[in-house]
Design a protein around this motif. Sequence first.
Motif, mmCIF file in Angstrom:
data_model
loop_
_atom_site.group_PDB
_atom_site.id
_atom_site.type_symbol
_atom_site.label_atom_id
_atom_site.label_comp_id
_atom_site.label_asym_id
_atom_site.label_seq_id
_atom_site.Cartn_x
_atom_site.Cartn_y
_atom_site.Cartn_z
ATOM 1 N N LEU A 65 0.848 -1.194 0.000
ATOM 2 C CA LEU A 65 0.000 0.000 0.000
ATOM 3 C C LEU A 65 0.882 1.241 0.000
ATOM 4 O O LEU A 65 1.829 1.333 0.793
ATOM 5 C CB LEU A 65 -0.883 0.006 1.260
ATOM 6 C CG LEU A 65 -1.794 1.221 1.401
ATOM 7 C CD1 LEU A 65 -2.908 1.192 0.362
ATOM 8 C CD2 LEU A 65 -2.409 1.266 2.788
ATOM 9 N N THR A 66 0.548 2.186 -0.869
ATOM 10 C CA THR A 66 1.273 3.464 -0.907
ATOM 11 C C THR A 66 0.288 4.585 -0.595
ATOM 12 O O THR A 66 -0.855 4.577 -1.075
ATOM 13 C CB THR A 66 1.908 3.672 -2.301
ATOM 14 O OG1 THR A 66 2.847 2.615 -2.517
ATOM 15 C CG2 THR A 66 2.631 5.010 -2.410
ATOM 16 N N ILE A 67 0.737 5.524 0.225
ATOM 17 C CA ILE A 67 -0.095 6.678 0.583
ATOM 18 C C ILE A 67 0.686 7.930 0.167
ATOM 19 O O ILE A 67 1.843 8.096 0.561
ATOM 20 C CB ILE A 67 -0.383 6.698 2.103
ATOM 21 C CG1 ILE A 67 -1.086 5.392 2.515
ATOM 22 C CG2 ILE A 67 -1.221 7.913 2.489
ATOM 23 C CD1 ILE A 67 -1.138 5.149 4.015
ATOM 24 N N VAL A 68 0.038 8.782 -0.619
ATOM 25 C CA VAL A 68 0.746 9.942 -1.178
ATOM 26 C C VAL A 68 0.441 11.182 -0.340
ATOM 27 O O VAL A 68 -0.728 11.529 -0.140
ATOM 28 C CB VAL A 68 0.325 10.193 -2.640
ATOM 29 C CG1 VAL A 68 1.190 11.291 -3.264
ATOM 30 C CG2 VAL A 68 0.428 8.913 -3.452
ATOM 31 N N GLY A 69 1.486 11.861 0.119
ATOM 32 C CA GLY A 69 1.307 13.084 0.906
ATOM 33 C C GLY A 69 1.105 14.319 0.051
ATOM 34 O O GLY A 69 0.031 14.914 0.053
ATOM 35 N N PRO A 70 2.101 14.748 -0.737
ATOM 36 C CA PRO A 70 2.012 16.051 -1.422
ATOM 37 C C PRO A 70 1.263 16.021 -2.753
ATOM 38 O O PRO A 70 1.036 14.942 -3.332
ATOM 39 C CB PRO A 70 3.485 16.418 -1.657
ATOM 40 C CG PRO A 70 4.223 15.134 -1.652
ATOM 41 C CD PRO A 70 3.422 14.120 -0.884
ATOM 42 N N GLU A 71 0.947 17.224 -3.254
ATOM 43 C CA GLU A 71 0.125 17.335 -4.466
ATOM 44 C C GLU A 71 0.889 17.049 -5.748
ATOM 45 O O GLU A 71 0.322 16.566 -6.721
ATOM 46 C CB GLU A 71 -0.513 18.729 -4.544
ATOM 47 C CG GLU A 71 0.437 19.930 -4.598
ATOM 48 C CD GLU A 71 0.952 20.372 -3.235
ATOM 49 O OE1 GLU A 71 0.855 19.590 -2.263
ATOM 50 O OE2 GLU A 71 1.476 21.498 -3.148
ATOM 51 N N GLN A 72 2.181 17.364 -5.751
ATOM 52 C CA GLN A 72 2.884 17.311 -7.040
ATOM 53 C C GLN A 72 2.847 15.921 -7.687
ATOM 54 O O GLN A 72 2.478 15.791 -8.857
ATOM 55 C CB GLN A 72 4.311 17.827 -6.888
ATOM 56 C CG GLN A 72 4.819 18.339 -8.218
ATOM 57 C CD GLN A 72 6.306 18.557 -8.224
ATOM 58 O OE1 GLN A 72 7.015 18.147 -7.314
ATOM 59 N NE2 GLN A 72 6.786 19.205 -9.255
ATOM 60 N N PRO A 73 3.209 14.853 -6.948
ATOM 61 C CA PRO A 73 3.131 13.537 -7.597
ATOM 62 C C PRO A 73 1.710 13.169 -8.028
ATOM 63 O O PRO A 73 1.527 12.455 -9.023
ATOM 64 C CB PRO A 73 3.663 12.570 -6.529
ATOM 65 C CG PRO A 73 3.757 13.332 -5.266
ATOM 66 C CD PRO A 73 3.794 14.781 -5.594
ATOM 67 N N LEU A 74 0.723 13.677 -7.315
ATOM 68 C CA LEU A 74 -0.664 13.371 -7.696
ATOM 69 C C LEU A 74 -0.992 13.999 -9.043
ATOM 70 O O LEU A 74 -1.554 13.346 -9.924
ATOM 71 C CB LEU A 74 -1.633 13.889 -6.621
ATOM 72 C CG LEU A 74 -1.505 13.186 -5.266
ATOM 73 C CD1 LEU A 74 -2.246 13.962 -4.184
ATOM 74 C CD2 LEU A 74 -2.041 11.755 -5.349
ATOM 75 N N ASN A 287 -7.934 21.000 -2.110
ATOM 76 C CA ASN A 287 -6.615 20.394 -2.207
ATOM 77 C C ASN A 287 -6.824 18.889 -2.354
ATOM 78 O O ASN A 287 -7.729 18.322 -1.733
ATOM 79 C CB ASN A 287 -5.761 20.698 -0.978
ATOM 80 C CG ASN A 287 -5.329 22.157 -0.941
ATOM 81 O OD1 ASN A 287 -5.047 22.751 -1.985
ATOM 82 N ND2 ASN A 287 -5.297 22.744 0.227
ATOM 83 N N ALA A 288 -5.971 18.274 -3.143
ATOM 84 C CA ALA A 288 -6.173 16.860 -3.491
ATOM 85 C C ALA A 288 -5.452 15.932 -2.513
ATOM 86 O O ALA A 288 -5.050 14.833 -2.879
ATOM 87 C CB ALA A 288 -5.654 16.631 -4.914
ATOM 88 N N ARG A 289 -5.334 16.350 -1.258
ATOM 89 C CA ARG A 289 -4.464 15.661 -0.294
ATOM 90 C C ARG A 289 -4.787 16.152 1.095
ATOM 91 O O ARG A 289 -5.607 17.045 1.271
ATOM 92 C CB ARG A 289 -3.022 16.035 -0.627
ATOM 93 C CG ARG A 289 -2.958 17.570 -0.724
ATOM 94 C CD ARG A 289 -1.649 18.188 -0.799
ATOM 95 N NE ARG A 289 -1.759 19.612 -1.034
ATOM 96 C CZ ARG A 289 -1.962 20.535 -0.104
ATOM 97 N NH1 ARG A 289 -2.081 20.196 1.167
ATOM 98 N NH2 ARG A 289 -2.075 21.814 -0.417
ATOM 99 N N MET A 290 -4.087 15.604 2.086
ATOM 100 C CA MET A 290 -4.255 16.115 3.442
ATOM 101 C C MET A 290 -3.512 17.449 3.568
ATOM 102 O O MET A 290 -2.567 17.717 2.826
ATOM 103 C CB MET A 290 -3.732 15.105 4.454
ATOM 104 C CG MET A 290 -4.516 13.806 4.410
ATOM 105 S SD MET A 290 -4.138 12.663 5.734
ATOM 106 C CE MET A 290 -5.038 13.385 7.097
ATOM 107 N N GLY A 291 -3.943 18.284 4.494
ATOM 108 C CA GLY A 291 -3.299 19.582 4.686
ATOM 109 C C GLY A 291 -2.061 19.456 5.555
ATOM 110 O O GLY A 291 -1.926 18.523 6.338
ATOM 111 N N ASP A 292 -1.175 20.404 5.415
ATOM 112 C CA ASP A 292 0.004 20.466 6.273
ATOM 113 C C ASP A 292 0.092 21.901 6.774
ATOM 114 O O ASP A 292 0.256 22.812 5.943
ATOM 115 C CB ASP A 292 1.246 20.093 5.454
ATOM 116 C CG ASP A 292 2.480 19.901 6.316
ATOM 117 O OD1 ASP A 292 2.462 20.346 7.471
ATOM 118 O OD2 ASP A 292 3.458 19.313 5.818
#
Length: 433
Positions: A65-74, A287-292
């Motif tokens: 399982l891979t979980i993606v943090g930032p937006e750029q790779p998405l 945003n397509a991800r969790m916030g930081d």
Amino acid sequence: MKVLIVGSGGREHALVWAVRRSRRAPQVYCAPGNGGTAREAVNVPIAADRVDQLASFAKSEGVELTIVGPEQPLTLGIVDRFEALGLRIVGPSAAAARLEGSKAFAKAFMQRHGIPTGDCLQTRSLDEALSTARSGRFGFPLVIKADGLAAGKGVIVAPNLAEAETAIRQILEERVLGEAGSTILLEQFLVGEEVSFLVFSDGIHALPMVPSQDHKTVFDNDLGPNTGGMGAYSADWILSSSAHGELMERIVLPTLAGMAAEGTPYRGVLYFGLMLTREGIKVLEYNARMGDPETQPILLRLESDFLDVCEALLEQRLDRMRLQWDAQRSVCVVLASGGYPGEYEKGIEISGLYGIEKPAVKVFHAGTELRNGSLVTAGGRVLGVTAKAGTLQAALDLAYSTVERIQFRNMHFRRDIGRRGLAKEHSMAGHRS
Ligand code: GLY
């Protein structure tokens, strides 16, 4: 079970921490990670935007399982790439990630689906942008946004026409943000309380997280330039139950239904940047991800197994999942390098971290790295001191007393994280007594 977290910030350290608490006792990798994840996971020296290399690593290492943090790779299509190789990954496809990757797409999408948001003009024309600003159609302050991803530099709030003209020229004429600024949006400035609301989505169902509030500017009292976020707190009362209902009905579910209807169902975490205005709740941004740093206080409150949520998301059964949350309030105070978000020094030794964590206090690393056995600064946002307690005041006291023990040269942090929340907490306590 092997799990890979993609990214290197405080959000990714918090994801590593949450995943490691799973009853599945996973082996966790973080690519590329930071000085904190190096101690709790295996750091893999592959940058977050090297999609093909990450996919090869996941395949050869047997990552389940891979979980993606930032937006750029998405936006670069990491999810599409992994899925084409039969690898399981949590995040939206590149087409769905356009909700963050293109502000013009997101605005037009909201307009198509009747999702409440501020009025705006989108244009590639310098003349049209300047004449619209001069006409006063949206008033001042005027919000000027670059269409594409601009590493946190793409939104300018211009207090007057002179500053608006400068920003418009810089983006459209001088191209200071490159291609990200080939289209700009001029928007009405919305007044109200800002809230970050994140949901897990399996393409159909939304499973909400607890609400939070970010602090974007670098100095106290919301002064100075915008940053990625200097702190955040989470408390259930940030949203009343009626506001929660309105939000789900008028914004969250229509967004997911709209994405599905357009053939780009949204699977992953979707972040709604909201303004609670007198006319109702409006979307500032997706945003397509969790916030930081919102992830840090949110995950400190999560009692459910994070990997159970990921599995339910991938198997499209989030409607049968209930999340358990700690009812306490939580807060994250970001410790930044002096000079951030402008120029800053790196490689400064960090001290005072030994023995300061407790069950209710966790220090998430962001811009840190281990160099010859010492922990040094390696970015603008360095650490996120995160704490929880029964009241916001107690959570802040715990976080700030921990901050006092940490040192690095030119360390800078805001001393007013949660201030608006405290006012609300005090007024609620006043009404009860
Ligand atoms: N804290 C704002 C963001 O993650 O975009």
